[in-house]
Scaffold this motif. Structure first.
Motif, PDB file in Angstrom:
ATOM      1  N   GLU A 331     -12.429 -46.665  44.484  1.00 29.27           N
ATOM      2  CA  GLU A 331     -13.022 -46.256  43.227  1.00 29.27           C
ATOM      3  C   GLU A 331     -12.257 -45.985  42.036  1.00 29.27           C
ATOM      4  N   SER A 365     -20.809 -56.752  39.549  1.00 27.12           N
ATOM      5  CA  SER A 365     -21.485 -55.520  39.502  1.00 27.12           C
ATOM      6  C   SER A 365     -22.799 -55.708  38.832  1.00 27.12           C
ATOM      7  N   GLU A 369     -27.797 -53.964  43.824  1.00 19.96           N
ATOM      8  CA  GLU A 369     -27.482 -53.431  44.810  1.00 19.96           C
ATOM      9  C   GLU A 369     -27.925 -53.885  46.333  1.00 19.96           C
ATOM     10  N   ARG A 376     -21.994 -52.056  47.485  1.00 20.47           N
ATOM     11  CA  ARG A 376     -20.967 -51.695  46.974  1.00 20.47           C
ATOM     12  C   ARG A 376     -20.603 -52.505  45.508  1.00 20.47           C
ATOM     13  N   ASP A 378     -20.466 -51.651  42.678  1.00 15.89           N
ATOM     14  CA  ASP A 378     -19.770 -50.815  41.649  1.00 15.89           C
ATOM     15  C   ASP A 378     -18.328 -50.617  41.744  1.00 15.89           C
ATOM     16  N   ILE A 379     -17.735 -51.412  42.829  1.00 12.13           N
ATOM     17  CA  ILE A 379     -16.149 -50.799  43.068  1.00 12.13           C
ATOM     18  C   ILE A 379     -15.265 -51.704  42.414  1.00 12.13           C
ATOM     19  N   GLY A 418     -17.244 -49.150  53.484  1.00  8.29           N
ATOM     20  CA  GLY A 418     -17.916 -50.747  52.822  1.00  8.29           C
ATOM     21  C   GLY A 418     -16.982 -51.261  52.300  1.00  8.29           C
TER      22      GLY A 418
END
Length: 471
Positions: A331, A365, A369, A376, A378-379, A418
């Protein structure tokens, strides 16, 4: 496998319904045909069914089910854990299925599952179109799409799976079905990230994007002492960079290429792969800060064919190379994480081993989701520990595997649950569960119960059915 499960009459019966090529041990080209990209997996199937049509795939699936055979599915054969082959079973080999139809007006392509990304890109680039493809041009389109679809274009175009419009699937029951938003929508959801758990995809229809044929890209090499400054800089720079900027930072040994000075060849360096797909002048401005912090000793970033970028790394991963891979999502690239990456990048186990930092987000992104089995969204970062070697001895293998595992263990405080399962060597059922999370995993089990209740398709990152599934 018991001798009687693969009798000559049984194979002859299959041959009557099969238009492709059936290979068995003792056939002149069987030994070559059984080999896969990752040479660590040296397996001996009882039968290789080289399909030419979807009907061939149906016949081979029915044969495997009726004879209770282990079944492996091969497209490009690049599966890191060796799922494209098996011992004492049948390999359903799709590599002869290479038809492709590009519709430049609709910006779509329908491609059969035996194509590699090099072949796919060659066809779509005739129309200045592309979709995110593998970082080795020899990677098959099928496995990459079903397991995620990461590549240099992912920040601009999203993952390959995000651009799948429909697929033709042969089920465990030997039926041919379409998976799309309008037909078998749950299956369509599951194959975008659920790997080959629910059937064999024989053709894919993709959304394409305007890319190339000339992009601004290539490779810069910097001395190892620049590593910490480079990683720290890109940690701050990439979150706000335009989507047209893709690529990665890698700890590698300089290739023995003509553009590399002789004294630098084979020496440890930090590389930056650049893939800019927008206006060239703007690309030069966007890449300039990276070039400044790199202080490159080799710089071959400039206008180049997209297809050349796609094949740039091929020599570093020839067929037969032995490999063990780890990968994790991060992250944040903290100072402590950077320090650990630099430390392990400097002590790679061998000259072919790589540590790659992949910037994500962008178009990835902007997919919901829950829109696909992949999560994931947002990673921002993923690291890839790519332990690769050519030597066949156990000591070399163990030292390389230990390097990848040690790095993954050291990075645990900085990683999150993940990671796309294409990225890793086999780690077992618990890793599969944790990758999807409880809600998605339960939904995937429901799909498995419907489409493959006996777990015929189990040589993959397996999602076991809730009952009666073979492990």
């Amino acid at each position: 496998m018991p001798e009687q499960t693969l009798t000559a009459p049984a194979v002859q019966e299959l041959a009557r319904a099969f238009r492709g090529v059936l290979l068995q041990p003792g056939d002149s080209n069987f030994n070559e045909a059984r080999l896969v990209w990752n040479g660590i997996h040296d397996r001996h199937p009882a039968l290789i069914a080289r399909c030419t049509t979807a009907d061939d795939v149906v016949a081979a699936v029915n044969f495997a089910r009726s004879n209770d055979l282990p079944l492996a599915v091969r497209g490009g054969g690049h599966s890191a854990p060796g799922y494209a082959t098996c011992d004492d079973g049948i390999v359903i080999d799709l590599s002869l299925m290479k038809n492709i139809e590009v519709d430049p007006g609709a910006k779509t392509a329908r491609a059969e599952a035996g194509m590699t990304w090099g072949e796919f890109d060659a066809a779509t680039q005739e129309h200045a179109l592309a979709v995110t493809g593998g970082r080795f041009s020899t990677t098959g389109i099928a496995g990459l799409t079903l397991g995620s679809g990461s590549g240099w274009l992912e920040r601009k175009c999203g993952l390959t799976a995000d651009n799948l419009l429909s697929a033709e699937v042969v089920t465990a029951a030997g039926e041919r079905v379409t998976a799309s938003p309008d037909e078998n929508a749950d299956l369509f959801w599951g194959i975008r990230g659920g790997s080959g758990n629910f059937g064999i995809v024989t053709s894919f229809t993709f959304r394409l994007h305007e890319v190339g044929p000339i992009i601004y890209g290539g490779l810069m090499l910097a001395m190892p002492e620049r590593a910490r400054d480079i990683l720290s800089f890109v940690a701050d720079y990439m979150p706000s960079a335009p989507d047209d900027l893709g690529g990665g930072i890698a700890f590698i040994n300089a290739p023995p290429a003509p553009f590399v000075p002789p004294e630098l060849q084979h020496q440890p360096v930090v590389g930056a792969v650049i893939c800019w797909t927008g206006d060239q002048e703007e690309g030069e401005r966007v890449v300039a800060p990276i070039r400044e912090v790199m202080q490159p000793v080799v710089d071959v970033v400039g206008p180049m064919p997209y297809t050349a970028l796609q094949s740039m790394l091929d020599d570093g991963g020839p067929k037969g190379i032995r490999g063990y891979f780890k990968a994790e999502f991060l992250e944040e690239l903290t100072d402590e994480a950077v320090d650990k990456l630099v430390e392990h990048g400097a002590k790679r186990a061998g000259p072919m081993t790589q540590l790659l930092m992949e910037p994500m987000r962008g178009a990835i992104s902007r997919v919901g989701e829950d829109d696909t089995a992949l999560g994931r969204r947002d990673i921002p970062w993923c690291f890839h520990a790519l332990a690769m070697w050519m030597e066949p001895d156990d000591d070399t293998a163990q030292s390389h595997i230990a390097w990848a595992r040690d790095l993954a263990e050291e990075m645990k405080p900085h990683t999150v649950e993940g990671v796309y399962l294409n990225y890793i060597s086999d780690e077992g059922e618990q890793r599969v569960r944790s990758t999807y999370g409880p809600a998605k995993y339960d939904r995937l089990v429901g799909l498995k119960d419907r489409w493959d209740p006996d777990n015929l398709f189990r040589l993959n990152q397996n999602i076991r059915p809730s009952a009666n599934g073979r492990g």
